[in-house]
Design a protein around this motif. Structure first.
Motif, PDB file in Angstrom:
ATOM      1  N   GLU A 114     -39.587 -59.261 -16.759  1.00  0.00           N
ATOM      2  CA  GLU A 114     -39.275 -60.538 -16.093  1.00  0.00           C
ATOM      3  C   GLU A 114     -40.518 -61.169 -15.498  1.00  0.00           C
ATOM      4  O   GLU A 114     -40.688 -62.382 -15.544  1.00  0.00           O
ATOM      5  CB  GLU A 114     -38.255 -60.314 -14.973  1.00  0.00           C
ATOM      6  CG  GLU A 114     -36.852 -60.208 -15.509  1.00  0.00           C
ATOM      7  CD  GLU A 114     -35.802 -60.203 -14.415  1.00  0.00           C
ATOM      8  OE1 GLU A 114     -35.971 -60.947 -13.423  1.00  0.00           O
ATOM      9  OE2 GLU A 114     -34.835 -59.449 -14.562  1.00  0.00           O
ATOM     10  N   SER A 115     -41.399 -60.321 -14.974  1.00  0.00           N
ATOM     11  CA  SER A 115     -42.570 -60.888 -14.301  1.00  0.00           C
ATOM     12  C   SER A 115     -43.496 -61.567 -15.318  1.00  0.00           C
ATOM     13  O   SER A 115     -44.005 -62.664 -15.080  1.00  0.00           O
ATOM     14  CB  SER A 115     -43.267 -59.804 -13.475  1.00  0.00           C
ATOM     15  OG  SER A 115     -44.578 -59.586 -13.909  1.00  0.00           O
ATOM     16  N   ALA A 116     -43.686 -60.943 -16.479  1.00  0.00           N
ATOM     17  CA  ALA A 116     -44.523 -61.568 -17.515  1.00  0.00           C
ATOM     18  C   ALA A 116     -43.901 -62.887 -17.975  1.00  0.00           C
ATOM     19  O   ALA A 116     -44.588 -63.908 -18.120  1.00  0.00           O
ATOM     20  CB  ALA A 116     -44.700 -60.618 -18.701  1.00  0.00           C
ATOM     21  N   VAL A 117     -42.590 -62.878 -18.164  1.00  0.00           N
ATOM     22  CA  VAL A 117     -41.922 -64.079 -18.672  1.00  0.00           C
ATOM     23  C   VAL A 117     -41.981 -65.211 -17.639  1.00  0.00           C
ATOM     24  O   VAL A 117     -42.204 -66.377 -17.995  1.00  0.00           O
ATOM     25  CB  VAL A 117     -40.468 -63.752 -19.089  1.00  0.00           C
ATOM     26  CG1 VAL A 117     -39.721 -65.017 -19.470  1.00  0.00           C
ATOM     27  CG2 VAL A 117     -40.466 -62.758 -20.249  1.00  0.00           C
ATOM     28  N   HIS A 118     -41.848 -64.860 -16.358  1.00  0.00           N
ATOM     29  CA  HIS A 118     -41.979 -65.887 -15.318  1.00  0.00           C
ATOM     30  C   HIS A 118     -43.361 -66.541 -15.359  1.00  0.00           C
ATOM     31  O   HIS A 118     -43.498 -67.747 -15.182  1.00  0.00           O
ATOM     32  CB  HIS A 118     -41.712 -65.295 -13.934  1.00  0.00           C
ATOM     33  CG  HIS A 118     -40.267 -65.341 -13.559  1.00  0.00           C
ATOM     34  ND1 HIS A 118     -39.604 -66.520 -13.306  1.00  0.00           N
ATOM     35  CD2 HIS A 118     -39.343 -64.361 -13.425  1.00  0.00           C
ATOM     36  CE1 HIS A 118     -38.341 -66.271 -13.024  1.00  0.00           C
ATOM     37  NE2 HIS A 118     -38.144 -64.959 -13.096  1.00  0.00           N
TER      38      HIS A 118
END
Ligand code: AMP
Ligand code: MG
Length: 318
Positions: free
Chosen positions: A36-40
């Motif tokens: 999720e953090s990479a995609v954010h």
């Protein structure tokens, strides 16, 4: 940094950071699709609204069942015919894919890209990558590492250089209404070629258009310079005698003296070549200090349809 070093790119992806990647369509802004953090970070860097879902890139058709479920027969038929290649399938999503990737939808867009460097990278990581085009939201897509560097120079640790994109325009996107295929976005594979494989398919009409699909937003792929689209470039430019004009033409130059910059997409009238050259020509025009760009509508067949669709969106007022 622009580099061909895959190991470095893999290291950055493993640390949940972003890498710009070459594909055969356009350059992508990639992160671990399971993170999720990479995609954010992708949404933030692109300034892309969170309700616009991303495409997930996998190494091979064997990986499909890890990200999607209830896959229609025609989806397999299309995947076998066109993967690796510029075809994206929208399928029911497995929970392995975080909701932020799919913008809270229960579907996921997925494809196997056809670029040797990217396939090698995908073979050496144990997650799929989410990657929209590597440009700020709404602007012209990048087809070279330099285009990406011009947009995101210092903000990206790694731009993986795979040369000029072979296809030069985005993937064709197909979803399903039950078992029935639906064309969501025109792209690098012509509608004619899709129909040869699976027969007829519904085309999404303007009224059906889901504003959550950026490739379908009316204003998209746009240069900063004002752009017009016409069948009659010669006639239209007579109205702009005192302005700095650039023209984007299919196969033939114009002899008017007052044109400041001309771009020819394919001197031999080849639509594949025109698609490959389209965005680079638009980038050059947009950097030529012009008042207006006048683009010529292409023949409405095969990839000509896709190119006209992009040019229409690029020339929309708002
Ligand atoms: P880009 O990679 O920037 O060309 O944008 C990705 C394209 O895929 C956009 O047009 C998205 O709307 C489309 N897309 C991604 N996921 C979905 C989905 N679940 N349903 C419909 N379209 C999707
Ligand atoms: Mg895009």
């Amino acid at each position: 940094m622009i580099t061909k070093n895959i190991e470095l790119a893999i290291q950055v992806l493993n640390e949940d950071n972003l890498v710009a990647i070459p594909t055969e369509t356009v350059y992508g802004l990639a992160g671990n699709a399971f993170s999720e953090s990479a995609v954010h970070q992708i949404f933030e860097l692109k300034n892309r609204p969170l309700h616009n879902p991303l495409i997930v890139h996998i190494h091979s058709i064997d990986y499909l069942s890890k990200v999607a479920k209830e896959i229609p027969d025609k989806a397999y038929q299309l995947a076998k015919a066109f993967w690796p290649g510029p075809l994206t399938l929208v399928l029911n999503k497995k929970d392995t894919i975080p909701d932020v990737v799919s913008a809270q939808k229960n579907t996921v867009a997925v494809r196997v890209p056809n670029h040797p460097l990217l396939l090698e990278l995908l073979a050496n990581i144990d997650f799929p990558i989410a990657a929209p085009s590597a440009n700020p939201f709404g602007s012209i897509s990048p087809t070279s590492a330099m285009h990406v560097a011009n947009y995101f120079g210092d903000e990206l640790e790694i731009i993986l250089d795979g040369g000029e994109c072979e296809k030069g325009i985005e993937s064709t996107i197909i979803g399903f209404d039950g078992e029935d295929p639906v064309l969501y976005r025109m792209g690098s594979i012509s509608i004619e070629d899709i129909k040869k494989e699976i027969g007829d398919l519904q085309l999404i009409t303007k009224n059906d258009i889901n504003p959550e699909a950026p490739g379908m937003l009316s204003k998209h792929y746009a240069p900063k310079t004002k752009m017009y689209l016409t069948n009659h470039v010669h006639e239209l430019i007579q109205n702009f005698n005192h302005q700095k004009i650039g023209v984007l033409l299919f196969e033939k130059n114009l002899s008017e003296q007052h044109i400041k910059h001309q771009e020819i997409l394919s001197a031999t009238g080849n639509l594949n070549e025109a698609a490959k050259n389209l965005y680079a020509a638009m980038h050059r025009l947009d950097h030529s200090n012009l008042d207006i760009i006048v683009a010529e509508r292409l023949p409405d067949i095969g990839l000509g349809k896709t190119i006209n669709d992009k040019l229409e969106r690029a020339s929309k007022k708002e």
